[in-house]
Design a protein around this motif. Sequence first.
Motif, PDB file in Angstrom:
ATOM      1  N   LYS A 107      -7.617   2.350   2.510  1.00 30.77           N
ATOM      2  CA  LYS A 107      -6.354   1.638   2.676  1.00 30.77           C
ATOM      3  C   LYS A 107      -6.261   1.072   4.099  1.00 30.77           C
ATOM      4  O   LYS A 107      -6.164   1.820   5.068  1.00 30.77           O
ATOM      5  CB  LYS A 107      -5.169   2.575   2.425  1.00 30.77           C
ATOM      6  N   PRO A 108      -6.289  -0.271   4.258  1.00 29.11           N
ATOM      7  CA  PRO A 108      -6.036  -0.855   5.582  1.00 29.11           C
ATOM      8  C   PRO A 108      -4.536  -0.911   5.846  1.00 29.11           C
ATOM      9  O   PRO A 108      -3.742  -1.177   4.935  1.00 29.11           O
ATOM     10  CB  PRO A 108      -6.627  -2.256   5.456  1.00 29.11           C
ATOM     11  N   LYS A 109      -4.149  -0.655   7.085  1.00 27.38           N
ATOM     12  CA  LYS A 109      -2.731  -0.672   7.440  1.00 27.38           C
ATOM     13  C   LYS A 109      -2.565  -1.498   8.719  1.00 27.38           C
ATOM     14  O   LYS A 109      -3.247  -1.271   9.710  1.00 27.38           O
ATOM     15  CB  LYS A 109      -2.198   0.745   7.650  1.00 27.38           C
ATOM     16  N   VAL A 110      -1.665  -2.475   8.663  1.00 30.11           N
ATOM     17  CA  VAL A 110      -1.397  -3.324   9.821  1.00 30.11           C
ATOM     18  C   VAL A 110      -0.561  -2.546  10.827  1.00 30.11           C
ATOM     19  O   VAL A 110       0.406  -1.875  10.466  1.00 30.11           O
ATOM     20  CB  VAL A 110      -0.657  -4.607   9.390  1.00 30.11           C
ATOM     21  N   ARG A 111      -0.945  -2.630  12.110  1.00 25.56           N
ATOM     22  CA  ARG A 111      -0.200  -1.931  13.158  1.00 25.56           C
ATOM     23  C   ARG A 111       0.526  -2.971  14.009  1.00 25.56           C
ATOM     24  O   ARG A 111      -0.093  -3.802  14.663  1.00 25.56           O
ATOM     25  CB  ARG A 111      -1.134  -1.096  14.012  1.00 25.56           C
ATOM     26  N   ILE A 112       1.858  -2.930  13.955  1.00 28.40           N
ATOM     27  CA  ILE A 112       2.686  -3.874  14.694  1.00 28.40           C
ATOM     28  C   ILE A 112       3.598  -3.098  15.636  1.00 28.40           C
ATOM     29  O   ILE A 112       4.398  -2.266  15.210  1.00 28.40           O
ATOM     30  CB  ILE A 112       3.533  -4.741  13.741  1.00 28.40           C
TER      31      ILE A 112
ATOM     32  N   ALA B 118       1.608  -0.646   5.332  1.00 25.68           N
ATOM     33  CA  ALA B 118       0.548  -0.976   4.392  1.00 25.68           C
ATOM     34  C   ALA B 118       0.218  -2.460   4.502  1.00 25.68           C
ATOM     35  O   ALA B 118       1.103  -3.305   4.658  1.00 25.68           O
ATOM     36  CB  ALA B 118       0.990  -0.630   2.969  1.00 25.68           C
ATOM     37  N   ALA B 119      -1.066  -2.769   4.409  1.00 22.31           N
ATOM     38  CA  ALA B 119      -1.504  -4.136   4.658  1.00 22.31           C
ATOM     39  C   ALA B 119      -1.003  -5.105   3.599  1.00 22.31           C
ATOM     40  O   ALA B 119      -0.507  -6.178   3.911  1.00 22.31           O
ATOM     41  CB  ALA B 119      -3.021  -4.180   4.743  1.00 22.31           C
TER      42      ALA B 119
ATOM     43  N   PHE C 106      -7.149  -9.002   4.226  1.00 20.77           N
ATOM     44  CA  PHE C 106      -8.291  -8.140   4.530  1.00 20.77           C
ATOM     45  C   PHE C 106      -9.357  -8.375   3.462  1.00 20.77           C
ATOM     46  O   PHE C 106      -9.041  -8.455   2.272  1.00 20.77           O
ATOM     47  CB  PHE C 106      -7.891  -6.664   4.531  1.00 20.77           C
ATOM     48  N   GLU C 107     -10.591  -8.480   3.898  1.00 19.16           N
ATOM     49  CA  GLU C 107     -11.690  -8.677   2.963  1.00 19.16           C
ATOM     50  C   GLU C 107     -12.743  -7.607   3.207  1.00 19.16           C
ATOM     51  O   GLU C 107     -13.148  -7.375   4.346  1.00 19.16           O
ATOM     52  CB  GLU C 107     -12.309 -10.072   3.135  1.00 19.16           C
ATOM     53  N   PHE C 108     -13.193  -6.964   2.126  1.00 15.20           N
ATOM     54  CA  PHE C 108     -14.216  -5.925   2.219  1.00 15.20           C
ATOM     55  C   PHE C 108     -15.517  -6.438   1.615  1.00 15.20           C
ATOM     56  O   PHE C 108     -15.510  -7.169   0.622  1.00 15.20           O
ATOM     57  CB  PHE C 108     -13.775  -4.660   1.469  1.00 15.20           C
TER      58      PHE C 108
ATOM     59  N   PRO D  92      -1.317  -3.024  -5.005  1.00 15.30           N
ATOM     60  CA  PRO D  92      -0.472  -4.006  -4.301  1.00 15.30           C
ATOM     61  C   PRO D  92      -0.384  -3.742  -2.799  1.00 15.30           C
ATOM     62  O   PRO D  92      -0.183  -4.680  -2.022  1.00 15.30           O
ATOM     63  CB  PRO D  92       0.900  -3.843  -4.989  1.00 15.30           C
ATOM     64  N   ASP D  93      -0.521  -2.477  -2.383  1.00 10.49           N
ATOM     65  CA  ASP D  93      -0.448  -2.179  -0.947  1.00 10.49           C
ATOM     66  C   ASP D  93      -1.786  -2.382  -0.239  1.00 10.49           C
ATOM     67  O   ASP D  93      -1.937  -2.026   0.927  1.00 10.49           O
ATOM     68  CB  ASP D  93       0.054  -0.753  -0.716  1.00 10.49           C
ATOM     69  N   GLY D  94      -2.756  -2.966  -0.943  1.00  7.42           N
ATOM     70  CA  GLY D  94      -4.045  -3.238  -0.321  1.00  7.42           C
ATOM     71  C   GLY D  94      -5.063  -2.135  -0.466  1.00  7.42           C
ATOM     72  O   GLY D  94      -6.205  -2.288  -0.026  1.00  7.42           O
TER      73      GLY D  94
END
Length: 651
Positions: free
Chosen positions: A584-589, A595-596, A602-604, A617-619
């Motif tokens: 799970k990638p998560k954006v840090r602001i 949740a991203a 994001f691409e894996f 849905p949350d990436g």
Amino acid sequence: MQKLDWYSQPTGMGTFTSEGTEKLLGTPGVENLELLVRESAQNSWDASNDGSVPQFGIDYRVLTDEQRDLLGDRVFSNGRQYTFLPMSLMKRELDVLEIWDRGTTGLNGPVRADLTVPEGVPTNFIDLIYMIGSSNKDQAAGGNYGFGKSSVFKSSEAKAIVYWTVCYNEFGSMEHRLIASGVSKEFDIDGRSYVGRHWWGKQVEDSETGEKRLEPLIGQEAQELGEALFSRAFRSGETGTSILIVDPDEQAMIGNPVENELISETSLSNDKEFVMGMIGKRLTDIVLKHLWPKLVGMNDNRKMQIFTNGVEITEHMAKNYPYVGSYVACLEAVRNVHETSETSFSNPNVEVFEIIVGRKREVVGHVAMTTNINVASTADYEITELQGTDIPKNSVALMRDGAELIVKYISDVQDHPKEMLYWTGVFKPRPEFDSDFAAAEPSSHDDWIVGSLQGPAKMRVNVSLQRIREAVLKYLGSNEPVKVPSGAGSVSALALELGRLVAFTGGGSPAGSSGNTAHQSGASGTESGNQGRSGKRQLGGGRFDRQVQVVDISLESTAGRRNTHSVEIEFSGDWSNQRKFAVKPKVRIEGNAKAAGRDDHFEFVWPAGILEQSVQPDGTSILSMESDFDEINFDISSPGHFTFDLELEPK
């Protein structure tokens, strides 16, 4: 003497033009003359006879009128109108570059490329003469016939080469072989198209099929022609190979002397002796920049005799050449550690650092460094000799353990803090990890490209490059963080501290598991923290059944507004035959993570064997793997304007 027969390759399915061949091989990161010397010497080293010290020479000279006429009237008489040869053969003074080795196997093996070669039989002749590109199959070797051949033709205005070799044939007898080769643009004859690859030799008719093919001159005929054209003859009992590059590009041989005010185009065109001296000086510089490890033996091993324009470049000369002596001291220290496993040695001015990688704390290799006075001359070379010398200081020479061919110099870390001093370093992997670094090299052997690797090898090479930089800063007493070089395509960011995540904390995740979070900065490509927790599933009695955790995250490349990071994760515990987990990638602001989601782009890129079962849905990606690998690598591409967390969880 009869004229050599000519054969040109017709265009057919799967054939490459000469221009297509160059594109297939790619573009090396060093100048062509440097590549030519490096690859030729390394191929000679790889082909050296057991128990002998090979000789390697490179000579620039002008042909006699008789030799020039012999090339035009006998060797290249047929078919030359379809090549670049006519202009070269019309020159009043025709230069050649002669490259030779002795004490090597020569171009042995079959002379026909159309027949199956039994296992264990050498194929040196067909690899160099006929094939587009062929690497040495020995992992410890460093040469490559593809780029070696390409650089030879690029060095010639005529795009034409003569090969002369003495080797043992299949009957155990020594024999001379001679053949010529050339490349040109595509052309047509009577409605038939040809790719522009040419050979000159002796036409032979098959006794069974009647088909005609071209083979080299063999025996006395080859010996007589070789002795008439080449300056370095074969002495009694010698085996080896000589290559004659016809009409080498004089400007490329000199380099770029226009920057030197003492040199004018008039002097280059009117003073042949001056030009020859400049070319000899440049060849010596290139040998000492790239091949000095071959001049420095250890217990009389690993040595090679090297000559430029008939003058031997000795170990004493190398050690007294600007900066090379310091590199030699570092190499001797690393060799000593690898040979004896002792970190103490006779030179107290050299410091050796272990390059430790991964949770298992593997000692992948060693880097040795030393400091010297930044003087403008040495015992044998005055200040004028330094003009044009491009051997770098304040750099680490990277080389593999077996080949000891300098891959490249890392020169972008930091100069010595004291202006009057400079430092040098040498890195070699340990023998058991040499194959990882060999696999990272392109065909030109001038870089370690991490993106071409997978699994543990990728982690070892990637983190080693970072650890080398860290060792340099530690040696120089710097407190500055290691910076990812601008524009670097395959360089580690700050590794997750020692490549480990060991803080196991409970709570905060469903079903008794906790997240494993690693923070990355998309803006700068460096890591902003290492506060992760390993994802794990807990069984009764407090025993952890299975775990998945991040071992390393490193910046692979920056393109446009996106960054690509390489991620290594590790599995432990009882996973049975299938590993199922969530990423799970998560954006840090502004210090907070969310949740991203699908809109954060994001691409894996998952390796072979990984099945992406679903994307939430949350990436979150739910993945499974039918494998017993303990470590895997994957890439993640993200926008470059924010930091992100990466959370792992067993399923």
